[in-house]
Design an enzyme around this catalytic site. Structure first.
Site, PDB file in Angstrom:
ATOM      1  N   GLU A  49       0.869  -1.177   0.000  1.00 47.39           N
ATOM      2  CA  GLU A  49       0.000   0.000   0.000  1.00 47.39           C
ATOM      3  C   GLU A  49       0.903   1.224   0.000  1.00 47.39           C
ATOM      4  O   GLU A  49       1.690   1.422   0.919  1.00 47.39           O
ATOM      5  CB  GLU A  49      -0.922   0.008   1.233  1.00 47.39           C
ATOM      6  CG  GLU A  49      -2.076  -0.963   1.087  1.00 47.39           C
ATOM      7  CD  GLU A  49      -3.144  -0.808   2.182  1.00 47.39           C
ATOM      8  OE1 GLU A  49      -2.982   0.073   3.051  1.00 47.39           O
ATOM      9  OE2 GLU A  49      -4.108  -1.580   2.156  1.00 47.39           O
ATOM     10  N   ASP A  60      -5.705  10.065   9.734  1.00 48.41           N
ATOM     11  CA  ASP A  60      -4.398   9.586  10.165  1.00 48.41           C
ATOM     12  C   ASP A  60      -3.938  10.208  11.473  1.00 48.41           C
ATOM     13  O   ASP A  60      -4.204  11.378  11.753  1.00 48.41           O
ATOM     14  CB  ASP A  60      -3.360   9.883   9.075  1.00 48.41           C
ATOM     15  CG  ASP A  60      -3.510   8.936   7.908  1.00 48.41           C
ATOM     16  OD1 ASP A  60      -3.344   7.719   8.119  1.00 48.41           O
ATOM     17  OD2 ASP A  60      -3.816   9.408   6.795  1.00 48.41           O
ATOM     18  N   TYR A 175     -10.678  -3.621   3.294  1.00 51.68           N
ATOM     19  CA  TYR A 175      -9.787  -3.193   4.370  1.00 51.68           C
ATOM     20  C   TYR A 175     -10.622  -3.019   5.617  1.00 51.68           C
ATOM     21  O   TYR A 175     -11.438  -2.097   5.703  1.00 51.68           O
ATOM     22  CB  TYR A 175      -9.130  -1.864   3.969  1.00 51.68           C
ATOM     23  CG  TYR A 175      -8.043  -1.334   4.889  1.00 51.68           C
ATOM     24  CD1 TYR A 175      -8.220  -1.236   6.263  1.00 51.68           C
ATOM     25  CD2 TYR A 175      -6.836  -0.883   4.357  1.00 51.68           C
ATOM     26  CE1 TYR A 175      -7.227  -0.726   7.094  1.00 51.68           C
ATOM     27  CE2 TYR A 175      -5.831  -0.371   5.172  1.00 51.68           C
ATOM     28  CZ  TYR A 175      -6.040  -0.292   6.543  1.00 51.68           C
ATOM     29  OH  TYR A 175      -5.064   0.231   7.357  1.00 51.68           O
TER      30      TYR A 175
END
Lengths: 270, 406
Positions: A49, A60, A175
């Site tokens: 990735e 994040d 995911y």
């Protein structure tokens, strides 16, 4: 069959689990990214990735935020990231590459231009953190025509109806975000992950990779036991930050983090 | 291009996925989707709930002090020498700005949903103060995220929030201003999604926020419409409001959208001038993109990275804008213009000098444009400026520009 599907099917046939490391393109410097991608493969990566840096990475934690800042300081653009993939492909045409990032750089480039360029560069899948399937109606057919796998997220808060709907839009893998939080959070609860992933497996045949909170061989094995692959990001990006001035130390630190995870995952097969 | 809007068209917006034409939507990571959908469902129920609306109206009257006056600025009108200038006095609200209309509404929502922990982002600190205020009143735990640059330039508001019992988190990432505060609030929300209600301060963010913030702020326009008819015997010819995220502007505009004779002007922060790139005017000089959960006009570079912004006013210092404004711009129903820092400062001084009203630097942008506009109109015409906040919080900034230590 796409490169991602081929790799995951082969692993499944061997009873093995995928190791999927994440690094941010352009960190610590755009000239180093391709080299680091090869290092990841040598250390046992099945799929890479590759993060596309963004100025406002809302999902994040601090580790990947700083990686984005380092990459953007050197002006790393989406077009440059695609060039990096192209260069990587001249030596490795087997390891699938998933671009992971936020929607706005893709919007700025234009969906069609991006889809063409990604395919031409040798990208295999695209994961856009802030693009749920509901908003992907325009871009999905462009990906499908070019054989790019759209990778979507599932979360602990995702209801069964949404798991079904999102799976129907997914190919390659799904995911699963292991916890409520941002990347780099520490509070992984393996029992919760096991329960949720088994429910996802019951609802779809698309393979499930699990990310967020995987930091070592132990957590990799625990998550690998219940899923089809483990995604490792912040712990790698953190070591890149710590060793950014010494490329050889950086590469060996990546290897020494990934090798034990690879071995722990492969022990599950035996 | 201008489109005649009807009540029916407006009722259909946003659509069920939160779109205003090409704008809006819900661009967030999956972890937040369930909460946003729940919020939408609950809000749509409560919007039609008589008890909820009665509580909201009562709080606006007894706690905020509504209705705020519509005031004829006679001396400003005379000095300008054109259309009559009227002021909608949101600066007279409790806490000193329009922001509290929305925080009252969202805190009520939080209570109805049983959430005990509230988070908010803030730029100038007005929304942070308004959130800390309603949290104090309802006994809710309150965390406010504020860029560390803004913490420095708005220290008075930081202290006010602390006195009100809120915890202020200085955000050190990115440009250390409002957009980064919003990033950090989103990160907190994704981590504490089960027990936390995110009170967004403007008509941006993922659906249903642009809709519900608009609905809570629309009280401004409803009152203005009623007051204009009662006091002036007519509807205004033009409405003028500053636009950062755009909540005070949409609040004023929305109840007038179907009144074709009423022109609307949203005034963005022109900073040092649009040609310098040092501004915060996405509708005037940006292009559509996706940030903070919605598609809208943004300030960005050619690679889609969000650009830094500049404005003398911290509350307008934001690279995006509410999606409904993007839509109103494209269909031509509202005009979006900008004034520079210097023009806004002149507007501040003029209103202070001739009317004895100190507007917030944000609102001073509207004042500066409205006087230019009024001067070009006939004496019989009528312009309404939304004085969205009072200027006390900006005294340090103004004094500093004058070279005075206060």
């Amino acid at each position: 069959m796409s490169r991602i599907q081929t790799v995951l099917q082969t692993l499944k046939g061997q009873g093995r689990k995928a190791l999927i490391p994440y690094i941010t393109a352009g960190d610590p410097h755009p000239d180093r990214t391709v080299e680091l991608m090869h290092t990841l493969v040598e250390a046992g990566a099945d799929i890479i990735e590759l993060g596309v840096p963004f100025s406002d990475p809302m999902a994040d934690g601090p580790v990947i935020q700083l990686a984005c800042e380092r990459a953007l300081k050197h002006g790393t653009s989406l077009r440059q990231v695609l060039e990096m993939v192209k260069t990587f492909r001249s030596r490795d045409d087997k390891t699938p590459i998933v671009l992971m990032g936020y929607l706005n750089p893709v919007e700025a480039m234009g969906y069609e231009v991006f889809s063409d360029a990604a395919k031409a560069a040798g990208v295999d899948g695209v994961l856009t953190v802030d693009l749920p399937p509901e908003e992907a109606e325009d871009v999905a057919p462009l990906f499908a025509e070019r054989g790019l796998d759209p990778i979507f997220l599932l979360a602990p808060t995702t209801t069964e109806d949404r798991i079904r709907a999102i799976s129907a839009h997914s190919s390659g893998y799904i995911y699963y975000v292991s916890l409520k939080g941002v990347t780099g959070s520490a509070q992984l609860n393996v029992d919760d992950v096991a329960e949720k992933v088994s429910r996802i497996h019951a609802l779809t045949s698309v393979p499930v990779g699990v990310g967020f909170g995987i930091r070592n061989a132990e957590t990799a094995a625990a998550v690998g036991r219940v899923s089809d692959g483990v995604i490792v990001g912040s712990i790698l990006v953190d070591t890149i930050a710590k060793n950014q001035d010494d490329i050889e130390a950086l590469k060996s630190s990546l290897v020494s983090l990934l090798k034990p995870m690879r071995e722990a995952l492969d022990e599950l097969a035996s | 291009m201008s489109v005649k809007l009807t009540e029916e068209m407006l009722r259909a917006l946003p659509d069920t996925r939160g779109h205003f034409g090409a704008y809006g939507g819900r661009f967030v990571s999956e972890t937040l989707m369930d909460s946003l959908m729940q919020l939408e469902t609950e809000y749509l129920k409560l919007r039609d709930d008589a008890e909820f609306q009665a509580t909201f109206d009562k709080d606006l009257a007894d706690y905020v002090g509504r209705p705020s006056p519509l005031y004829f600025a006679e001396r400003l009108t005379r000095e300008t020498g054109g259309a009559q200038i009227w002021l909608k006095r949101e600066d007279l609200n409790h806490t000193g700005a329009h922001k509290v209309n929305n925080t009252i509404g969202q805190a009520l929502l939080a209570s109805f949903l049983g959430k005990k922990r509230v988070i908010a982002e803030t730029g100038a600190g007005q929304h942070g103060v308004a959130t800390a205020t309603v949290c104090a009143r309802l006994g809710l735990e309150c965390h406010v995220f504020m860029g560390s640059e803004d913490v420095k330039r708005q220290s008075l508001n930081v202290y006010r929030m602390k006195l009100l019992g809120a915890e202020v988190h200085a955000v050190e990432s990115g440009t250390k201003t409002l957009k980064d505060a919003m990033n950090e609030a989103m990160r907190d929300w994704v981590t504490n999604v089960d027990d936390t209600f995110y009170i967004i301060g403007t008509v941006a963010g993922p659906h249903p926020y642009p809709m519900l913030v608009r609905d809570f702020q629309a009280v401004i326009g409803r009152e203005t419409r009623r007051q204009a008819l009662a006091q002036a015997g007519r509807l205004p010819d033009a409405l003028v409001a500053c636009v950062g995220g755009g909540s005070n502007a949409i609040g004023l505009f929305y109840p007038f959208l179907t009144d074709e004779s009423v022109a609307m002007y949203g005034v963005e922060a022109g900073g040092l001038g649009l040609s310098t790139g040092q501004h915060a005017a996405p509708l005037s000089a940006g292009r559509p993109g996706v940030l903070h959960g919605n598609r809208t006009y943004l300030m960005e570079d050619e690679n889609g990275q969000i650009a830094g912004t500049h404005s003398v006013s911290a509350g307008l210092d934001y690279p995006g804008v509410g999606p409904e404004h993007s839509w109103l711009k494209d269909i031509g129903r509202a005009q979006y213009v900008s004034v520079t820092d210097d023009e806004a400062l002149a507007g501040f001084r003029q209103l202070t000098r001739v009317e004895g009203i100190m507007p917030a630097l944000e609102s001073a942008h509207a004042v500066a444009y409205a006087t230019k506009l009024a001067a070009s109109m006939d004496k019989g015409q009528m312009v309404v400026i939304n004085v969205s906040g009072r200027g006390d919080k900006d005294i340090h900034t103004i004094a500093q520009l004058d070279g005075i230590e206060v």
